[in-house]
Each structure stands twice: as C-alpha cells, then as structure tokens.
Design an enzyme around this catalytic site. Structure first.
Site, PDB file in Angstrom:
ATOM      1  N   LYS A  82      44.016  -7.042 -63.403  1.00  0.00           N
ATOM      2  CA  LYS A  82      44.842  -7.027 -64.613  1.00  0.00           C
ATOM      3  C   LYS A  82      44.394  -5.879 -65.522  1.00  0.00           C
ATOM      4  O   LYS A  82      43.192  -5.601 -65.628  1.00  0.00           O
ATOM      5  CB  LYS A  82      44.683  -8.389 -65.321  1.00  0.00           C
ATOM      6  CG  LYS A  82      45.611  -8.598 -66.509  1.00  0.00           C
ATOM      7  CD  LYS A  82      45.428 -10.004 -67.111  1.00  0.00           C
ATOM      8  CE  LYS A  82      46.374 -10.244 -68.279  1.00  0.00           C
ATOM      9  NZ  LYS A  82      46.234 -11.596 -68.865  1.00  0.00           N
ATOM     10  N   SER A 160      50.708 -14.100 -69.834  1.00  0.00           N
ATOM     11  CA  SER A 160      50.638 -12.654 -69.844  1.00  0.00           C
ATOM     12  C   SER A 160      50.244 -12.041 -68.500  1.00  0.00           C
ATOM     13  O   SER A 160      50.528 -10.869 -68.274  1.00  0.00           O
ATOM     14  CB  SER A 160      49.625 -12.203 -70.901  1.00  0.00           C
ATOM     15  OG  SER A 160      48.322 -12.578 -70.545  1.00  0.00           O
ATOM     16  N   SER A 184      47.978 -18.084 -69.858  1.00  0.00           N
ATOM     17  CA  SER A 184      48.368 -16.801 -69.253  1.00  0.00           C
ATOM     18  C   SER A 184      48.008 -16.624 -67.785  1.00  0.00           C
ATOM     19  O   SER A 184      48.436 -15.641 -67.173  1.00  0.00           O
ATOM     20  CB  SER A 184      47.751 -15.644 -70.043  1.00  0.00           C
ATOM     21  OG  SER A 184      48.450 -15.424 -71.237  1.00  0.00           O
TER      22      SER A 184
END
Lengths: 497, 95
Positions: A82, A160, A184
């Site tokens: 990420k 997210s 998330s």
C-alpha cells in the site's frame, strides 16, 4: 507455466520449496498481470526491476534451503505494498498531492519485516488519500476499479486499502499489505472477496507508515485465504523499539495454530449490529454464517454491546482530531509539495496555499473538523467526551470476553460494493456509514478479520467479520478458517480488464 | 451549536488551509452535518468515566537517553523543496 499469479502464498511457497517453480517465473507472471491491469488502476508505482532483483536473490536462497536451514517464510513470494508504507527510494505518497515526488530514505518496519522474510515487492498500491475514505475515490492517482463487475458500472473496491484488495482479487499479486484505522482492511476485503485481518493494536509497528490516527492505525495483510493471512501476518508483526506502542509479546506461529477445529468455542452474536434497514441479504448471510459455525461445533450465544451506536460518532471526533495533529507536519518545508508563492507572501501564506493545493477535499474536511474539536472551548465537549465513550465501547467488549465469549460474528459491511461516483453527491456522512460494523474494533484495539462468505443477488461478494480477544489472532484466524471451510467461497471475478 | 461562515473561516485559519470566501458557506454546511452527527454522543452518560488514553493497558516504554543516530544531512535534505547552505529555506518570517 500459466497463471502462477493466481496461486496463494501457501501454494506458491510449497511449489518454490519443492523447486517446481522459481520466484523469477512467479514474479514475471505477476508483472505481466500488472502490465495488463491499467484499467483497474491498482498499482500506481510499479517496481519491476526491484522485484526481479529480489526474485533472483530469493531463488538463490531457495536453492540453498534445506530442512536444517529453511528459506524464510515468504522467500520469493511477490507482494504489493500500500502506498501508505514508506519504501526506501520508491515513491510513497499516501495517494496525496502533498507528497508528490516524495521518496523516503528509509523503509517502514513492516515492509522491512516482509523483505527480511524474503518477500518480493512488485510496487505500490492505490488507496484513499491519507487512508481517509471508504471507496478509493479520494486518491490523487484517481479511482481504483474493483475487478468484480456485474453490469456496465465500474464498482469501488472499497477503501482505504482499495488498491490492495483489488490487486489481490485480480491476481496481480499473491497478497498485499493494508492498513486499517476504521475498517480500511476489512471493508475492501469484503467488497472484493478476499481475506483481510486487522491485528490487535500494537501487533504491527507503525513506524514508517504515514500516520492518520495514531491510536487507531494498524497494518495487516489482504490475502486470498485465511492460511495466507496467518502466514503473512506473522511476518509483518513483531516488537519494534521505534514504535513505543508496539507490543513486546512474542508472535506465535499463526499458521501452526490453524486446525479448523472450533468445537466448544463460544461465538457471540451482538444484537446491536442488527441495524434498522439492514438489507435482507446481509441479515441472511449473517444467519447462515452463524448456522455454519454452529454446525462446526461452536456454541452461538446472543450478546449485547450496548454502546455500538456511538462508535461512529466517537470515531469521527477522535480520528479527525488525531489526523489534524499528524497532518500538521505537511507544511511545505522539509519534504513534499510547496505552493508557488506570490510576491509579498509570508510563511503563513506558504503554509495555507501549500496545504490547500496539496490536500484533497476529504482530507481538508477532516483536518478542519479535527482542528475544531480540539480548539479551545470545545476540547471537553467533543474530544474528551468521545474518549470517554470510547472507554465505554471497549468496556462492552471486555465484559463480553470476560463472560467467556471467544469471538464475535457480525457482517463486515452494510452492503456489497457500490458504483464509483454513486456517492458523489451524498453528504460525507453517507460514506462514513460504510464503517459502521468495523469501527468499533479499532476503537477497542481488537483484532478483526473479514472472510468472504457469499455473493449477493447481483453476484457481488459479501464478507463476514469475526472479532477476537486482544492478542488472540491465532484463535481468531482458526475460527476464520472454520468459517472459510464451511462457506466454501471460491468465486473469482471474471477478467474483463 | 451551528457553525457560521465566520467560525468556518477561523477553523480554516487555525488549520492553515486556505479556503476561498466563496467556499465558506458550503464548508460551514458540511461542518454542521458532521457535528450534528457527533452530537449523539451527548446521549451517553459518561459520568465517572476516565477518557481513554491507550487501547492496551500499558505504560509507555522509555528508552535509554542516548544518541542513536545522526550525521545524515544528505538524507534529511533529499526531499526538501528548498534547501540552501545547510538550512531549510522559507519566506522571510521576521521583518
């Protein structure tokens, strides 16, 4: 060999150790899949040279491996990272314009742990800006598109960690890192038919992960199976002197704890999670999941978590408050974007213009809400009250666990993936409701895992969430394995991209 | 309590984010929606409850008071927008 990128971590590991495949072959398969995936917009910084160097080194290490001296746990396994994780020499922007061009001179502890375990890094994954969002629509890189598609709409992979979940579901990588502040990891996992676990607060070091809300943020893996989640989580965890909240407790061998035997386990069904207006499909999914765990020998018990309703409002005080403080560092002085100034502009104009240009609308909104709730005269009314409610939410869980409950079963999300842009004109609160079942877990610091549990009537994946006792990720994953086996979810998105 | 455009402007100033005057009414409206949602917290009886400071009952660890790194100016300046003669450069602060 084809479709090596579709392997699980466990499957690929076994083939690597048996010398049926090489890490270079596996990595090349992932890189080819990534090359053909631009319409998903999951990988936003690709690092093929780094990946192939690491794969070649892994192959050498694997060639030397023996029973006495086995290769490390993730040796040669290609992962996506990420964009929130700082990776040395590789752009790390938290999907924000304010960090455009930022290349850290250091590696986050979690990504370093993965590299030390032999992993191969394929590149950086899309996300909501500063991890603030539930649809991956606040990213400076543009939307990530969910590989699941049932009509002509482009769907959100959730957020997210939307790029992470989308990339794993689309077999662009074997697994990916995510972070979870209010849901998330778990919400995108549910939207993409993948497994995602947020461990207990303190299990993973936060050092080198761009901070959003420090008392809530935790890293964790998004994977194709519960076994993979156990393997990767173990490699990510561990004490780190550079994060004073990281735990010194030993990290168990999570994979070795996976028996799938949950006979005699007490699993709680919290009545407060049965919200008004909950879609029948979600209700049915939850009921079926409970019945399957009961069939596997667990004892299902009704429990009450009376302060559940107040978790979201408490979160939307605490998280923005911490964010406003954490994001104060983006001032255009030491790194990142600096606005072009007009003649006569002083340092205040520099800050104000830099932050107005660099932060997107949702980030600005949260920073300002956080500033407001912390400002003189409102600190007690908002921030301190929210922290007291947070203590009560944690107490709810403590009481239930003290009564002998081993894990809690609930839906992960109130719906399946929705269309990109569908929430554009809704007020921000509509989007916040995505986290209604996940946010309690962050406030209480508990481990939570989302397991794919079925498809809705449109054919989109839905997830069920298991919440565990603090530091008992091993038991929690074992319970998740039992659920995974009982549900037998094996569907994949049809490749259209 | 309702937030007016004046309060919205003050919060933007405190947060060091430039907001155009024309955008202030919409911003105030969003604040009001979010704060209205947060108002629910007033329904909870929190008397006698201590504000939570740490999710796990632990005392923050202390480390030895010793220098652990340093001498890496090149790394620290590598991402700076404007770095001159050993300093981060900013617009004039004092007249």
């Amino acid at each position: 060999m084809s479709d090596l990128n579709a392997l699980t971590l466990a499957g690929a590991r076994d083939k690597l150790v048996a010398k049926e495949i090489t890490s270079v072959e596996l990595t090349e398969a992932c890189l080819a899949a990534i090359e053909g995936s631009d319409s998903l917009n999951a990988f936003v910084h690709k690092t093929p040279e780094i990946a192939l160097d690491q794969a070649r080194a892994a192959d050498q290490r694997l060639a030397k491996g023996s029973q006495q001296d086995p290769a490390p746990a993730l040796c040669g396994l290609p992962l996506g990272i990420k964009d929130l994780f700082c990776t040395k020499g590789v752009p790390s922007q938290a999907a924000s314009a304010i960090l455009k061009g930022f290349k850290p001179e250091y590696e986050s502890t979690v990504s370093q742990n993965l590299l030390d375990a032999g992993a191969v890094m394929l590149g950086k994954l899309n996300m909501d800006e500063f991890a603030m969002g539930s649809s991956n629509e606040t990213s400076v890189y543009g939307d990530t598109v969910n590989p699941w598609k049932v009509d002509d709409r482009r769907l959100t992979p959730g957020g997210s960690s939307g790029g992470s979940a989308g990339a794993v579901a689309a077999d662009l990588c074997l697994a990916a890192t995510g972070t979870d502040t209010g849901g998330s990891i778990r919400q995108p996992a549910a939207f993409t038919g993948t497994v995602g676990i947020k461990p207990t607060y303190g299990r993973c070091s936060r050092w080198g992960i761009v901070a959003f809300a420090s008392s809530l943020d935790q890293a964790g893996p998004i994977t194709k199976s519960v076994r993979d989640a156990a393997i990767m989580l173990e490699a990510m965890c561990g004490h780190d002197p550079k994060d004073s909240t990281s735990s010194e407790l030993p990290v168990p061998n999570f994979e070795a704890l996976l028996t799938g035997d949950i006979r005699g386990q007490k699993i709680g069904i919290p009545k407060e999670y049965r919200m008004d207006g909950m879609p029948d499909e979600i209700e049915a999914l939850w009921r079926d999941g409970a019945a399957k765990l009961a069939d596997a020998g667990a004892e299902m018990v009704d429990i009450s978590l009376p302060h559940t309703k107040y978790a979201l409002p408490a979160y939307y005080v605490i998280a923005p408050a911490e964010a406003s403080s954490n994001l104060a560092r983006y001032d255009g002085v030491r790194y990142g974007h600096r606005a072009t100034l007009d003649a006569g502009d002083g340092i205040t104009e520099m800050y104000e213009k830099t932050r107005a240009e660099g932060f997107g609308a949702e980030v600005q909104r949260r920073v300002m809400v956080g500033t407001y709730v912390l400002s003189a005269g409102f600190y007690d009314a908002y921030y301190n009250r929210a922290r007291k409610v947070r203590a009560l939410i944690k107490q709810d869980f403590d009481t239930v666990f003290a009564a002998g409950v081993d894990a809690i079963l609930a839906p992960t999300t109130p719906s399946a993936a929705f269309g990109l842009g569908e929430m554009q004109n809704a007020d921000p609160l509509q989007m916040y409701l995505n986290d209604v079942f996940t946010v309690t877990v962050n406030l209480a610091g508990l481990p939570g895992v989302s397991v794919p549990a079925g498809l809705d009537a449109q054919g989109l994946p839905l997830g069920l969430q298991l919440i565990g006792r603090p530091w008992e990720e091993g038991d929690l994953l074992n319970c998740a394995l039992a659920l995974e086996r009982a549900v037998g979810f094996s569907q994949k998105p049809n490749k259209w991209w | 309590m309702a937030i007016d455009t004046e309060t919205a402007a003050r919060v933007a100033k405190l947060a060091r984010i430039k907001v155009e005057d024309s955008d202030l009414p919409a911003l105030a409206g969003e604040f009001n929606a979010i704060l209205g949602f947060i108002e629910q917290l007033n329904e909870v009886d929190v008397s006698g409850i201590e504000p939570m400071t740490s999710v796990t009952p632990m005392r923050l660890k202390r480390r030895v008071d010793a220098v652990t790194d340093g001498d890496q100016q090149d790394k620290i300046r590598a991402n700076a927008p404007d770095f001159r003669e050993g300093f981060f450069a900013v617009p004039k602060v004092v007249e």
